[in-house]
Design a protein around this motif. Sequence first.
Motif, short mmCIF file in Angstrom:
data_model
loop_
_atom_site.label_atom_id
_atom_site.label_comp_id
_atom_site.label_asym_id
_atom_site.label_seq_id
_atom_site.Cartn_x
_atom_site.Cartn_y
_atom_site.Cartn_z
N ALA A 1 0.83 -1.21 0.00
CA ALA A 1 0.00 0.00 0.00
C ALA A 1 0.86 1.25 0.00
CB ALA A 1 -0.93 0.01 1.22
N VAL A 2 0.45 2.23 -0.78
CA VAL A 2 1.13 3.53 -0.77
C VAL A 2 0.52 4.40 0.32
CG1 VAL A 2 1.72 3.38 -3.21
CG2 VAL A 2 -0.40 4.52 -2.53
N THR A 3 1.22 5.49 0.65
CA THR A 3 0.76 6.37 1.72
C THR A 3 0.64 7.80 1.21
OG1 THR A 3 2.92 7.05 2.63
CG2 THR A 3 2.11 4.87 3.27
N ASP A 4 0.69 8.73 2.15
CA ASP A 4 0.51 10.14 1.81
C ASP A 4 1.56 10.65 0.84
OD1 ASP A 4 2.40 9.80 3.88
OD2 ASP A 4 2.09 11.82 4.64
N GLY B 1 13.70 5.08 -15.75
CA GLY B 1 12.47 4.93 -16.52
C GLY B 1 11.60 3.82 -15.98
N PHE B 2 10.32 3.89 -16.28
CA PHE B 2 9.35 2.92 -15.81
C PHE B 2 9.65 1.52 -16.33
CE2 PHE B 2 5.34 0.60 -16.53
CZ PHE B 2 4.89 0.49 -15.22
N ALA B 3 10.07 1.43 -17.58
CA ALA B 3 10.29 0.12 -18.20
C ALA B 3 11.35 -0.70 -17.47
CB ALA B 3 10.68 0.29 -19.67
N ARG B 4 12.22 -0.04 -16.73
CA ARG B 4 13.30 -0.74 -16.04
C ARG B 4 13.02 -0.94 -14.55
NH1 ARG B 4 18.81 2.12 -17.62
NH2 ARG B 4 19.61 0.44 -16.29
N LEU B 5 11.84 -0.56 -14.10
CA LEU B 5 11.47 -0.84 -12.71
C LEU B 5 11.14 -2.34 -12.59
CD1 LEU B 5 9.13 2.16 -11.80
CD2 LEU B 5 11.56 1.88 -11.26
N PRO B 6 11.32 -2.92 -11.40
CA PRO B 6 11.04 -4.36 -11.21
C PRO B 6 9.54 -4.65 -11.35
CG PRO B 6 11.51 -3.30 -9.11
CD PRO B 6 11.81 -2.29 -10.17
N ALA B 7 9.18 -5.40 -12.37
CA ALA B 7 7.76 -5.61 -12.70
C ALA B 7 7.01 -6.29 -11.56
CB ALA B 7 7.64 -6.43 -13.98
N ASP B 8 7.64 -7.24 -10.86
CA ASP B 8 6.92 -7.95 -9.80
C ASP B 8 6.60 -7.02 -8.64
OD1 ASP B 8 9.62 -7.72 -9.24
OD2 ASP B 8 9.76 -9.66 -8.23
N ALA B 9 7.54 -6.15 -8.29
CA ALA B 9 7.30 -5.21 -7.20
C ALA B 9 6.23 -4.19 -7.61
CB ALA B 9 8.58 -4.50 -6.81
N VAL B 10 6.30 -3.69 -8.83
CA VAL B 10 5.28 -2.74 -9.31
C VAL B 10 3.90 -3.39 -9.27
CG1 VAL B 10 4.47 -1.45 -11.32
CG2 VAL B 10 6.90 -1.41 -10.71
N ALA B 11 3.82 -4.66 -9.67
CA ALA B 11 2.53 -5.37 -9.67
C ALA B 11 1.97 -5.52 -8.26
CB ALA B 11 2.69 -6.74 -10.32
N GLY B 12 2.86 -5.47 -7.26
CA GLY B 12 2.41 -5.62 -5.88
C GLY B 12 1.93 -4.34 -5.22
N LEU B 13 2.03 -3.22 -5.91
CA LEU B 13 1.59 -1.96 -5.33
C LEU B 13 0.07 -1.95 -5.15
CD1 LEU B 13 3.81 0.58 -7.31
CD2 LEU B 13 4.03 -0.06 -4.89
N LYS B 14 -0.38 -1.34 -4.07
CA LYS B 14 -1.82 -1.23 -3.79
C LYS B 14 -2.18 0.24 -3.59
CE LYS B 14 -2.50 -5.78 -3.16
NZ LYS B 14 -1.12 -6.26 -3.22
N GLY B 15 -3.39 0.61 -4.01
CA GLY B 15 -3.87 1.97 -3.81
C GLY B 15 -3.37 2.95 -4.83
N ILE B 16 -2.93 2.46 -5.98
CA ILE B 16 -2.43 3.33 -7.03
C ILE B 16 -2.91 2.80 -8.38
CG2 ILE B 16 -0.23 2.07 -7.11
CD1 ILE B 16 1.12 4.69 -7.91
N ASP B 17 -3.41 3.68 -9.20
CA ASP B 17 -3.91 3.35 -10.53
C ASP B 17 -2.78 3.61 -11.52
OD1 ASP B 17 -5.18 3.14 -12.99
OD2 ASP B 17 -6.42 4.92 -12.72
N LEU B 18 -2.11 2.57 -11.96
CA LEU B 18 -0.94 2.74 -12.81
C LEU B 18 -1.28 3.41 -14.14
CD1 LEU B 18 1.00 -0.59 -12.16
CD2 LEU B 18 1.52 1.69 -11.28
N ALA B 19 -2.42 3.07 -14.69
CA ALA B 19 -2.83 3.71 -15.95
C ALA B 19 -3.04 5.21 -15.73
CB ALA B 19 -4.09 3.05 -16.50
N GLY B 20 -3.65 5.55 -14.60
CA GLY B 20 -3.86 6.96 -14.28
C GLY B 20 -2.55 7.69 -14.05
N VAL B 21 -1.59 7.02 -13.42
CA VAL B 21 -0.28 7.64 -13.19
C VAL B 21 0.42 7.88 -14.53
CG1 VAL B 21 2.02 7.25 -12.21
CG2 VAL B 21 -0.02 6.68 -10.88
N HIS B 22 0.35 6.91 -15.41
CA HIS B 22 0.97 7.08 -16.73
C HIS B 22 0.33 8.25 -17.48
CE1 HIS B 22 3.04 5.79 -20.41
NE2 HIS B 22 1.92 6.08 -21.03
N ALA B 23 -1.00 8.37 -17.39
CA ALA B 23 -1.69 9.47 -18.07
C ALA B 23 -1.28 10.82 -17.47
CB ALA B 23 -3.21 9.28 -17.97
N LEU B 24 -1.17 10.87 -16.15
CA LEU B 24 -0.74 12.10 -15.50
C LEU B 24 0.68 12.47 -15.94
CD1 LEU B 24 -1.07 14.38 -13.40
CD2 LEU B 24 -0.26 12.76 -11.66
#
Length: 341
Positions: free
Chosen positions: A65-68, A304-327
């Motif tokens: 989960a992400v926080t403030d 860059g995003f493409a080089r972030l660890p995919a498994d850890a990114v997939a484990g994030l909670k409380g964040i809309d990755l598509a929305g973050v990319h759009a922002l």
Amino acid sequence: MPSMRPEDLVDRATGALVGGALGDAFGMPTQLLSPGEIRAAYGFVDHLVAPAADHPVSKGLPAGAVTDDTEQALLLGRALLRSGPRFDHKSWVNALLGWEQDMKARGSYDLLGPSTKRAIDAINAGVPVEEAGRHGDTNGAAMRIAPVGILMPPEPLDALVDKVAETCRATHNTAIAIASAAAVAAAVSCGVSGGDWRAASVLAVAAARLGASRGHWVTGGSIAARIDWAQGLVRGRARAEAIGQVVDLVGTGVAAQESVPAAFAVLEIAEGDPLQAAIIAANLGGDTDTIGAIAAGVAGACTGFARLPADAVAGLKGIDLAGVHALAADLVAARLGARPA
């Protein structure tokens, strides 16, 4: 710095925001705890873990989960796009208040930080925006400033620092807080433009020097000098020894002059690797989520995003990755359009 295609800029911008979220989520279960308490509760944190049931702030949140730190960064990004050429302080303060109300409704214990809360209370009592943040010297501005680094190119550096100072005015209008936020924003901006973590660190120090001339003076060490010192302190040391130097000498508290230099020291120890920055920060003790968000966010901007660890990114909670990319894409479009911001 290399010439960057628009899609590469967006990848770097997304990396900054999602890298920050990784650092935030890794530090979520360990924030406010001592190194000894972290070891007793979790051992060595090298993956996303759920907080202990009695954690003072994070109890009840799931692993990842992400926080403030993340939520306010995304909030600031949207506020920048809404504001246009002149930052809308009233809208920003209202957005922060709305965010806190939503967090309370969700049963969260992770609410507005001390400087932000004090400034908003002052504004609601009739204090002008220019004066409300005159005592804000903690790390709240630095933790959420990454969108300014995405929006503003690294040159002219004065313009970037001016935008940082403008967004800090309502809550963190002090030289220490502005210098800290300017360092982070400049490092992110450098990364988005194609710079590596070393170039980002150099620009961070230059931006902190400029930021120190903005806002109200408050007592405290030079942020630029402390970032440079903290990175030199850990450079070339064995990892365990370097981490000990951060904990014992740099400090990991919410004071900007501790946590921001600590984040750049973590970036140095991790050699610009976002996952390693998140892991190192999570085990420091103190304000682990903010230190991790800053360090891994800068590292993410430089990889860059493409080089972030995919498994850890997939484990994030409380964040809309598509929305973050759009922002991120919208902020980059504003950056490339040279729209006054």
